[in-house]
Design a protein around this motif. Structure first.
Motif, PDB file in Angstrom:
ATOM      1  N   LEU A 101      49.223  46.803  51.062  1.00  0.00           N
ATOM      2  CA  LEU A 101      50.253  47.252  52.345  1.00  0.00           C
ATOM      3  C   LEU A 101      51.556  46.640  52.168  1.00  0.00           C
ATOM      4  N   ASP A 102      51.295  45.275  51.954  1.00  0.00           N
ATOM      5  CA  ASP A 102      52.476  44.350  52.503  1.00  0.00           C
ATOM      6  C   ASP A 102      52.320  43.272  51.068  1.00  0.00           C
ATOM      7  N   PRO A 103      53.117  43.817  50.111  1.00  0.00           N
ATOM      8  CA  PRO A 103      53.269  42.821  49.079  1.00  0.00           C
ATOM      9  C   PRO A 103      53.970  41.383  49.123  1.00  0.00           C
ATOM     10  N   THR A 104      54.457  41.101  50.601  1.00  0.00           N
ATOM     11  CA  THR A 104      55.035  39.939  50.652  1.00  0.00           C
ATOM     12  C   THR A 104      53.952  38.932  51.247  1.00  0.00           C
ATOM     13  N   VAL A 105      52.966  39.475  51.449  1.00  0.00           N
ATOM     14  CA  VAL A 105      51.671  38.669  51.813  1.00  0.00           C
ATOM     15  C   VAL A 105      50.858  38.568  50.738  1.00  0.00           C
ATOM     16  N   PHE A 106      50.316  39.879  50.147  1.00  0.00           N
ATOM     17  CA  PHE A 106      49.706  39.753  49.200  1.00  0.00           C
ATOM     18  C   PHE A 106      50.504  40.164  47.814  1.00  0.00           C
ATOM     19  N   LYS A 107      51.027  39.012  47.368  1.00  0.00           N
ATOM     20  CA  LYS A 107      51.983  38.947  46.160  1.00  0.00           C
ATOM     21  C   LYS A 107      51.474  39.632  45.000  1.00  0.00           C
ATOM     22  N   SER A 108      50.298  39.321  44.689  1.00  0.00           N
ATOM     23  CA  SER A 108      49.574  40.180  43.663  1.00  0.00           C
ATOM     24  C   SER A 108      49.801  41.562  43.348  1.00  0.00           C
ATOM     25  N   ALA A 109      49.782  42.135  44.473  1.00  0.00           N
ATOM     26  CA  ALA A 109      50.204  43.746  44.139  1.00  0.00           C
ATOM     27  C   ALA A 109      51.577  43.988  43.691  1.00  0.00           C
ATOM     28  N   LEU A 110      52.461  43.091  43.942  1.00  0.00           N
ATOM     29  CA  LEU A 110      53.972  43.427  43.420  1.00  0.00           C
ATOM     30  C   LEU A 110      53.535  43.064  41.915  1.00  0.00           C
ATOM     31  N   PHE A 111      52.913  41.714  41.607  1.00  0.00           N
ATOM     32  CA  PHE A 111      52.850  41.524  40.214  1.00  0.00           C
ATOM     33  C   PHE A 111      52.003  42.137  39.270  1.00  0.00           C
ATOM     34  N   SER A 121      48.324  53.872  52.892  1.00  0.00           N
ATOM     35  CA  SER A 121      49.275  52.817  53.385  1.00  0.00           C
ATOM     36  C   SER A 121      48.150  51.536  52.872  1.00  0.00           C
ATOM     37  N   SER A 122      47.367  51.279  53.851  1.00  0.00           N
ATOM     38  CA  SER A 122      46.453  50.279  53.499  1.00  0.00           C
ATOM     39  C   SER A 122      45.452  50.755  52.192  1.00  0.00           C
ATOM     40  N   ARG A 123      45.414  49.632  51.293  1.00  0.00           N
ATOM     41  CA  ARG A 123      44.635  49.929  50.047  1.00  0.00           C
ATOM     42  C   ARG A 123      44.458  48.669  49.312  1.00  0.00           C
ATOM     43  N   SER A 124      43.216  48.391  48.777  1.00  0.00           N
ATOM     44  CA  SER A 124      42.864  47.345  48.151  1.00  0.00           C
ATOM     45  C   SER A 124      43.549  47.054  46.862  1.00  0.00           C
ATOM     46  N   VAL A 125      44.242  45.738  46.394  1.00  0.00           N
ATOM     47  CA  VAL A 125      44.800  45.755  45.290  1.00  0.00           C
ATOM     48  C   VAL A 125      43.966  45.650  44.183  1.00  0.00           C
ATOM     49  N   ALA A 126      42.594  45.582  44.405  1.00  0.00           N
ATOM     50  CA  ALA A 126      41.447  45.543  43.445  1.00  0.00           C
ATOM     51  C   ALA A 126      41.714  46.523  42.284  1.00  0.00           C
ATOM     52  N   PRO A 127      42.058  47.979  42.468  1.00  0.00           N
ATOM     53  CA  PRO A 127      41.973  48.779  41.280  1.00  0.00           C
ATOM     54  C   PRO A 127      43.224  48.549  40.375  1.00  0.00           C
ATOM     55  N   LEU A 128      44.306  47.853  40.862  1.00  0.00           N
ATOM     56  CA  LEU A 128      45.457  47.309  40.326  1.00  0.00           C
ATOM     57  C   LEU A 128      45.053  46.241  39.249  1.00  0.00           C
ATOM     58  N   ALA A 129      44.288  45.266  40.091  1.00  0.00           N
ATOM     59  CA  ALA A 129      43.800  43.962  39.241  1.00  0.00           C
ATOM     60  C   ALA A 129      43.166  44.335  38.158  1.00  0.00           C
ATOM     61  N   ALA A 130      42.100  45.641  38.501  1.00  0.00           N
ATOM     62  CA  ALA A 130      41.197  45.815  37.269  1.00  0.00           C
ATOM     63  C   ALA A 130      41.792  46.438  36.062  1.00  0.00           C
ATOM     64  N   ALA A 131      42.715  47.423  36.638  1.00  0.00           N
ATOM     65  CA  ALA A 131      43.686  48.066  35.644  1.00  0.00           C
ATOM     66  C   ALA A 131      44.585  47.081  34.724  1.00  0.00           C
ATOM     67  N   TRP A 132      45.065  46.064  35.428  1.00  0.00           N
ATOM     68  CA  TRP A 132      45.802  45.245  34.715  1.00  0.00           C
ATOM     69  C   TRP A 132      44.529  44.505  33.933  1.00  0.00           C
ATOM     70  N   ALA A 133      43.612  43.976  34.243  1.00  0.00           N
ATOM     71  CA  ALA A 133      42.840  43.077  33.275  1.00  0.00           C
ATOM     72  C   ALA A 133      42.270  44.230  32.269  1.00  0.00           C
ATOM     73  N   VAL A 134      42.057  45.335  32.455  1.00  0.00           N
ATOM     74  CA  VAL A 134      41.612  46.044  31.379  1.00  0.00           C
ATOM     75  C   VAL A 134      42.821  46.291  30.153  1.00  0.00           C
ATOM     76  N   THR A 135      44.057  46.695  30.683  1.00  0.00           N
ATOM     77  CA  THR A 135      45.097  46.837  29.620  1.00  0.00           C
ATOM     78  C   THR A 135      45.428  45.300  29.045  1.00  0.00           C
ATOM     79  N   ASN A 136      45.361  44.148  29.545  1.00  0.00           N
ATOM     80  CA  ASN A 136      45.600  42.923  28.806  1.00  0.00           C
ATOM     81  C   ASN A 136      44.506  42.648  27.889  1.00  0.00           C
ATOM     82  N   TYR A 137      43.061  42.820  28.405  1.00  0.00           N
ATOM     83  CA  TYR A 137      42.041  42.970  27.661  1.00  0.00           C
ATOM     84  C   TYR A 137      41.935  43.641  26.103  1.00  0.00           C
ATOM     85  N   LEU A 138      42.367  44.903  26.324  1.00  0.00           N
ATOM     86  CA  LEU A 138      42.713  45.908  25.070  1.00  0.00           C
ATOM     87  C   LEU A 138      43.839  45.581  24.091  1.00  0.00           C
TER      88      LEU A 138
END
Length: 459
Positions: free
Chosen positions: A57-67, A279-296
């Motif tokens: 919801l707030d990438p200024t606090v959870f900056k990983s979301a923006l990354f 609105s509120s949503r976990s960054v986890a699916p984004l992190a997992a998607a990034w991990a998979v795309t970088n792994y492959l």
């Protein structure tokens, strides 16, 4: 709480998980996209767990979301034509991406002075999420026919439905039912004199068609390499192989994306600016998607595309040898096949279900296709194709399972509502549902489906 209680809950979770179909064994030909590489599952699980307690919801606090969003949008745009200036949004799925695209098109249309209730024009084969978007957003929806042979949208019919109130035209790359890719360039050229937003639903094909093209297995253009395409939706949780909850919506430029953003700076709380429906949503699916795309990486995706196409071709050749025919030109990793007698198609599906294979089953559409079996081919199916075809040959010669014979008699004697009570209690749900729907007038089927859904979830 004690660790013992934790173990009790985890044990119960394992029992509940046993209710579900699994993709790892390659027996599932719908809903999940499996690579056969255990590293994909491992890296995504680790990423998901690491970012579980976050809030995008707030990438200024959870900056990983923006990354993660920047990285994933960059990867997707490199596959979608690589046009400079493309921007995007990571959503929780293809339906959310399409709803956002429709909202952006509606607001863009209104910003240009559109006064009529904005409309959407789309092919008969377009994903139901477009109908859902039209309903949610109060937009008109006009449906164009597809050519019975090519299963692609009839461009003249599509354009004839476009009027001054049309905000968006949607085409598919590929469509889900038959796996064919609409002529995106032809549609764009036909619309070139119109002021209308062209969206390409590449939720299925966005992360595999570009690699097929690189392998010389696909030659079409479907994204920003076509002038006139305004937005493209691509699902990371399909052929991007990430866990469910990840899609990308791309816009040709930032001036278009701004129409998809909701902002409320008038309430007394924090600045409320949402790029997604949620609105509120976990960054986890984004992190997992990034991990998979970088792994492959690029090489990994290329090899998986090769395996999926090889599996598709091997399975199709085997099915043809027992009498199946493809209902459309084979252009993607989707097969839609049928036997000459629709009853034989349903019997085959039932016998394969009895053997533990989970295949799609699609109803017939008058003038377009008979009842047919739908197969979404994943790389893992390269490993199981020989066993699949062995079981297919055996299933093609077997009678209808006795349990279904009884179900058919129940339908004939007591009607569809009695038969509905069997859903969820046998491996033959798709055949039972097909029989129920074929026995009900089309104008009543959707309302009955809603009633049945209420009862199924009542508990």
């Amino acid at each position: 709480m004690s660790s013992g209680r934790v173990e009790e809950v985890v044990k119960r979770l394992a029992e509940i998980r046993a209710m579900d179909a699994r993709g790892e064994g390659g027996r599932l030909f719908t809903y999940l996209y499996e690579t056969g590489d255990p590293g994909v599952k491992e890296v995504s699980l680790r990423a998901f767990e690491m970012f579980l307690d976050t809030n995008a919801l707030d990438p200024t606090v959870f900056k990983s979301a923006l990354f993660f969003e920047r990285e994933l949008v960059s990867f997707a745009s490199s596959l979608a034509g690589g046009v400079e200036g493309v921007v995007g949004t990571v959503t929780y799925g293809g339906t959310e991406s399409i709803i956002l695209a429709a909202m952006a098109a509606r607001e863009w249309h209104r910003s240009l002075g559109g006064s009529r209730t904005p409309g959407i024009v789309a092919p008969q084969t377009v994903h139901p999420s477009v109908r859902k978007a039209a309903r949610y957003l109060g937009m008109r929806l006009s449906i164009a026919p597809v050519d019975p042979g090519s299963k692609r949208v009839d461009i003249d019919s599509l354009v004839s439905l476009v009027d001054d109130g049309t905000a968006m035209v949607v085409v598919s790359a590929p469509n889900y039912p038959y796996g064919t890719v609409d002529d995106v360039r032809g549609v764009a050229e036909a619309l070139s004199s119109r002021r209308v937003w062209l969206h390409v639903d590449a939720c299925i094909g966005g992360f595999i068609l570009p690699f097929m093209r690189e392998l010389g297995l696909y030659s079409g253009a479907f994204a920003f390499d076509v002038e006139g395409v305004y937005s493209v939706s691509m699902d990371l949780h399909k052929y991007g192989y990430s866990p469910k909850g990840a899609s990308v919506l791309l816009f040709r430029d930032g001036s278009l994306k701004k129409h998809s953003i909701f902002a409320d700076l008038r309430w007394p709380g924090y600045p409320f600016i949402n790029t997604t429906v949620l609105s509120s949503r976990s960054v986890a699916p984004l992190a997992a998607a990034w991990a998979v795309t970088n792994y492959l990486g690029h090489r990994g995706y290329l090899e998986l595309a090769r395996k999926a196409v090889e599996a598709r071709d091997e399975i199709m050749r085997g099915l043809e040898s027992i009498g199946f025919r493809s209902l459309a030109p084979i252009e993607s990793t989707i097969l839609s096949v049928a036997l000459d007698d629709p009853a034989d198609t349903l019997r085959f599906h039932a016998n394969m279900s009895r053997r533990g294979w989970i295949l799609g089953l699609q109803p017939g559409v008058e003038g377009l296709a008979p009842p047919n079996i739908h197969l979404t081919i994943s790389p893992i199916h390269k490993l199981v194709a020989p066993q699949f075809l062995e079981d297919a040959r055996a299933s093609s010669g077997e009678p209808l399972p006795k349990e279904l014979e009884e179900a058919r008699r129940l339908l004939e004697s007591r009607g569809p509502l009695e038969l509905a009570g069997m859903i969820g209690r046998t491996p033959y749900d798709q055949v039972i549902i097909a029989w129920i729907l074929s026995s009900i007038p089309p104008d009543l089927a959707e309302d009955l489906a809603r009633e049945l859904t209420v009862e199924v979830y009542r508990g």
